[in-house]
Enzyme design. Sequence first.
Site, PDB file in Angstrom:
ATOM      1  N   TYR A  68       0.854  -1.191   0.000  1.00 52.55           N
ATOM      2  CA  TYR A  68       0.000   0.000   0.000  1.00 52.55           C
ATOM      3  C   TYR A  68       0.892   1.243   0.000  1.00 52.55           C
ATOM      4  O   TYR A  68       1.678   1.475   0.925  1.00 52.55           O
ATOM      5  CB  TYR A  68      -0.938   0.028   1.215  1.00 52.55           C
ATOM      6  CG  TYR A  68      -2.043  -1.031   1.201  1.00 52.55           C
ATOM      7  CD1 TYR A  68      -2.247  -1.867   0.103  1.00 52.55           C
ATOM      8  CD2 TYR A  68      -2.900  -1.174   2.286  1.00 52.55           C
ATOM      9  CE1 TYR A  68      -3.257  -2.816   0.098  1.00 52.55           C
ATOM     10  CE2 TYR A  68      -3.919  -2.124   2.289  1.00 52.55           C
ATOM     11  CZ  TYR A  68      -4.078  -2.944   1.188  1.00 52.55           C
ATOM     12  OH  TYR A  68      -5.078  -3.887   1.190  1.00 52.55           O
ATOM     13  N   GLY A 228     -17.129   2.497  -3.318  1.00 54.92           N
ATOM     14  CA  GLY A 228     -17.873   3.766  -3.315  1.00 54.92           C
ATOM     15  C   GLY A 228     -19.193   3.686  -4.065  1.00 54.92           C
ATOM     16  O   GLY A 228     -20.041   4.570  -3.928  1.00 54.92           O
ATOM     17  N   VAL A 303     -12.293  12.386   6.077  1.00 57.54           N
ATOM     18  CA  VAL A 303     -12.769  12.165   7.445  1.00 57.54           C
ATOM     19  C   VAL A 303     -14.300  12.150   7.474  1.00 57.54           C
ATOM     20  O   VAL A 303     -14.903  11.347   8.184  1.00 57.54           O
ATOM     21  CB  VAL A 303     -12.180  13.244   8.393  1.00 57.54           C
ATOM     22  CG1 VAL A 303     -12.825  13.164   9.768  1.00 57.54           C
ATOM     23  CG2 VAL A 303     -10.666  13.073   8.497  1.00 57.54           C
ATOM     24  N   LEU A 306     -15.425   8.780   6.514  1.00 62.33           N
ATOM     25  CA  LEU A 306     -15.149   7.784   7.557  1.00 62.33           C
ATOM     26  C   LEU A 306     -16.160   7.909   8.691  1.00 62.33           C
ATOM     27  O   LEU A 306     -16.689   6.907   9.191  1.00 62.33           O
ATOM     28  CB  LEU A 306     -13.713   7.946   8.091  1.00 62.33           C
ATOM     29  CG  LEU A 306     -13.329   6.926   9.153  1.00 62.33           C
ATOM     30  CD1 LEU A 306     -13.314   5.501   8.579  1.00 62.33           C
ATOM     31  CD2 LEU A 306     -11.963   7.239   9.768  1.00 62.33           C
TER      32      LEU A 306
END
Length: 336
Positions: A68, A228, A303, A306
């Site tokens: 990653y 998504g 954020v 999340l």
Amino acid sequence: MTDLEDVDLEFVQLGETGLQTSELQFGTWRFGKETEAGNVEIDEERGHELLDAYEAAGGRFIDTADVYGNGKAERWIGDWLADRDRERYTIASKVYWQIREDDPNSRGTNRKNVRHRVERILDRLDTDYLDLLYIHRWDDQTSARELMKTLNGLVESGKVHYLGASTLRPNAWKVAKANEIARSEGWEPFSVVQPRYNLVDREIEGDYLEMARHYGLAVCPWSPLGQGFLTGKYDREDGLTGQSRAAESSRFEEAYLTEENFDLHDELDAVADEVDATPAQTALAWLVHRDGVTAPIVGARTVDQLEENLAAATIDLSDDQVDRLTEAKQGPYPGL
Ligand SMILES: NC(=O)c1ccc[n+]([C@@H]2O[C@H](COP(=O)([O-])OP(=O)(O)OC[C@H]3O[C@@H](n4cnc5c(N)ncnc54)[C@H](OP(=O)(O)O)[C@@H]3O)[C@@H](O)[C@H]2O)c1
């Protein structure tokens, strides 16, 4: 609408390991990841903000891999952990993908590669041990016996606590074979699997989940929101209607933006309205309610995303709502 202030993630047991880990895990695939258009999905500062937000919601399980961001994800996690008590976190990483173009031994699960890669992972994370080491993919060039012997050695040395197999769908038999060898030799078996699983990608609902149940394996699904697609930001006619870096991948459109998936999304929207949640929260709640699922790995680029996703932990779906979502896409489920 549920928001983060109401969220305090609970602990769930990771299969039969006895380890208590977060009901929603946090994934770092997009840390330092460059899109085909050359944009970085998540930079270091954003990565640390995301980890802060996950921690603030009570999250304690961080999923990463040595490829990653070409090692950046592990380094950034290591820097973030430096101010914290490492013992409080469960950290999973993965090995497999080739890292040096001209070196065939730098791919796969041969002993040389795995041992070297685990040392590098521990360096980057700045830790003495990994809670969970996954093989990122199955390597047909290394025998199951060699693989399990190497992995067992890492557990015996204390560098790794538990073993996992990522993806390997639909090849449930490969995990079964490896665990049978480990059992007969008294070696550490795989305790966790990490398959792709979400409302539109249901291939593991055949043999794979049954195999996981048989061996008492924890099941930690990746791409729980179909990268998504299940968040409501794609429209049947207009395509993408919001911001997305994930959609810059050329395979995304073909895999996810299909009529059949949009039909499913209509049912997702309906159930989301009924429970006063967003489509993303409802899609995650469906996964959490699925028999055999231990903890989805939540991804997010911002954020706000999340926080929205973590609030899924507070959403309760009725059996009828779970069934309606389950039945909104009919099998069989070919690989995406
Ligand atoms: N084992 C494996 O081979 C493997 C493979 C893939 C992933 N994983 C693990 O699984 C984790 C999660 O995978 P994933 O990133 O594909 O998960 P995902 O939840 O299916 O997709 C995450 C992406 O969806 C979009 N998104 C997420 N929440 C959203 C929201 N509330 N509203 C709008 N858009 C939202 C964001 O991309 P945009 O904003 O760019 O649209 C985000 O980066 C990874 O981080 C990794 O740890 C493992």
